[in-house]
Write an enzyme that holds these catalytic residues in place. Structure first.
Site, mmCIF file in Angstrom:
data_model
loop_
_atom_site.group_PDB
_atom_site.id
_atom_site.type_symbol
_atom_site.label_atom_id
_atom_site.label_comp_id
_atom_site.label_asym_id
_atom_site.label_seq_id
_atom_site.Cartn_x
_atom_site.Cartn_y
_atom_site.Cartn_z
ATOM 1 N N ALA A 40 0.937 -1.033 -0.035
ATOM 2 C CA ALA A 40 0.062 -0.069 -0.502
ATOM 3 C C ALA A 40 1.162 1.032 -0.228
ATOM 4 O O ALA A 40 0.734 1.948 -0.713
ATOM 5 C CB ALA A 40 -1.143 -0.034 0.732
ATOM 6 N N GLY A 43 1.442 1.868 -3.425
ATOM 7 C CA GLY A 43 0.465 1.597 -5.008
ATOM 8 C C GLY A 43 0.613 3.117 -4.264
ATOM 9 O O GLY A 43 -0.395 3.693 -4.845
ATOM 10 N N ASP A 44 -0.018 3.373 -2.439
ATOM 11 C CA ASP A 44 -0.359 4.615 -2.419
ATOM 12 C C ASP A 44 0.892 6.314 -2.949
ATOM 13 O O ASP A 44 0.473 7.167 -4.230
ATOM 14 C CB ASP A 44 -0.140 5.587 -1.343
ATOM 15 C CG ASP A 44 -0.464 6.507 -0.413
ATOM 16 O OD1 ASP A 44 -1.381 7.780 -0.873
ATOM 17 O OD2 ASP A 44 0.542 6.867 -0.101
ATOM 18 N N ALA A 45 1.835 5.663 -3.783
ATOM 19 C CA ALA A 45 3.071 6.728 -4.057
ATOM 20 C C ALA A 45 2.655 6.649 -5.583
ATOM 21 O O ALA A 45 2.508 7.879 -6.186
ATOM 22 C CB ALA A 45 4.095 6.177 -3.631
#
Length: 158
Positions: A40, A43-45
């Site tokens: 995550a 994935g967030d970045a």
């Protein structure tokens, strides 16, 4: 980060094999076994960069507007909406990663519901999984579908 933690990381995280050459601690990244929160994190970045880049198709000069709008689009609430747009298209592996991310122990921020936060963590874990596996075609496909769904939802709101 506390000073002692920073000092420890600085001394132990990087090992040099030559003055300008870092030694990798790991030869590969076993995405199936990584913590869903690490997935995550990546994935967030990636999603934030995707959204920022995608917004340049609509605005290219007002950086404050771009920043404010991108922050809204990557919020847990809108990521939960994005997930709803792609959930039926997930492969078995992606659904497994989503479930692990959604169920991971983490602390929800005050600005989102716990439910939306867990959904968004699962969504980000899927994106991180795809990115680390270098499945960029699939990653782009899911991000674009979720972007369009969120844009449609926002444009229908008053």
């Amino acid at each position: 980060m506390k000073f002692k933690q920073y000092q420890y990381l600085k001394q132990h995280l990087f090992e040099f094999t030559a003055p300008d050459e870092l030694k990798n601690r790991y030869e590969d990244i076993p995405t199936r076994n990584l913590s869903p929160l690490v997935l995550a994190y990546v994935g967030d970045a990636y999603y934030h960069l995707y959204i920022r880049t995608r917004l340049l198709n609509f605005e290219q000069s007002r950086v404050h507007l771009l920043n404010d709008f991108s922050m809204k689009l990557v919020s847990a609430t809108l990521q939960a909406q994005a997930y709803k747009a792609i959930k039926d298209d997930l492969t078995e592996d992606e659904a497994y990663v989503f479930k692990r991310g959604k169920n991971a122990k983490s602390h929800a921020p005050r600005v989102a519901s716990v439910h939306d936060y867990h959904i968004s963590t699962g969504f980000e874990a899927v994106l991180g999984y795809l990115y680390l596996n270098k499945d960029f075609t699939r990653l782009d496909e899911l991000c674009e579908k979720s972007f369009i769904a969120v844009a449609q939802n926002l444009s229908q709101q008053e």
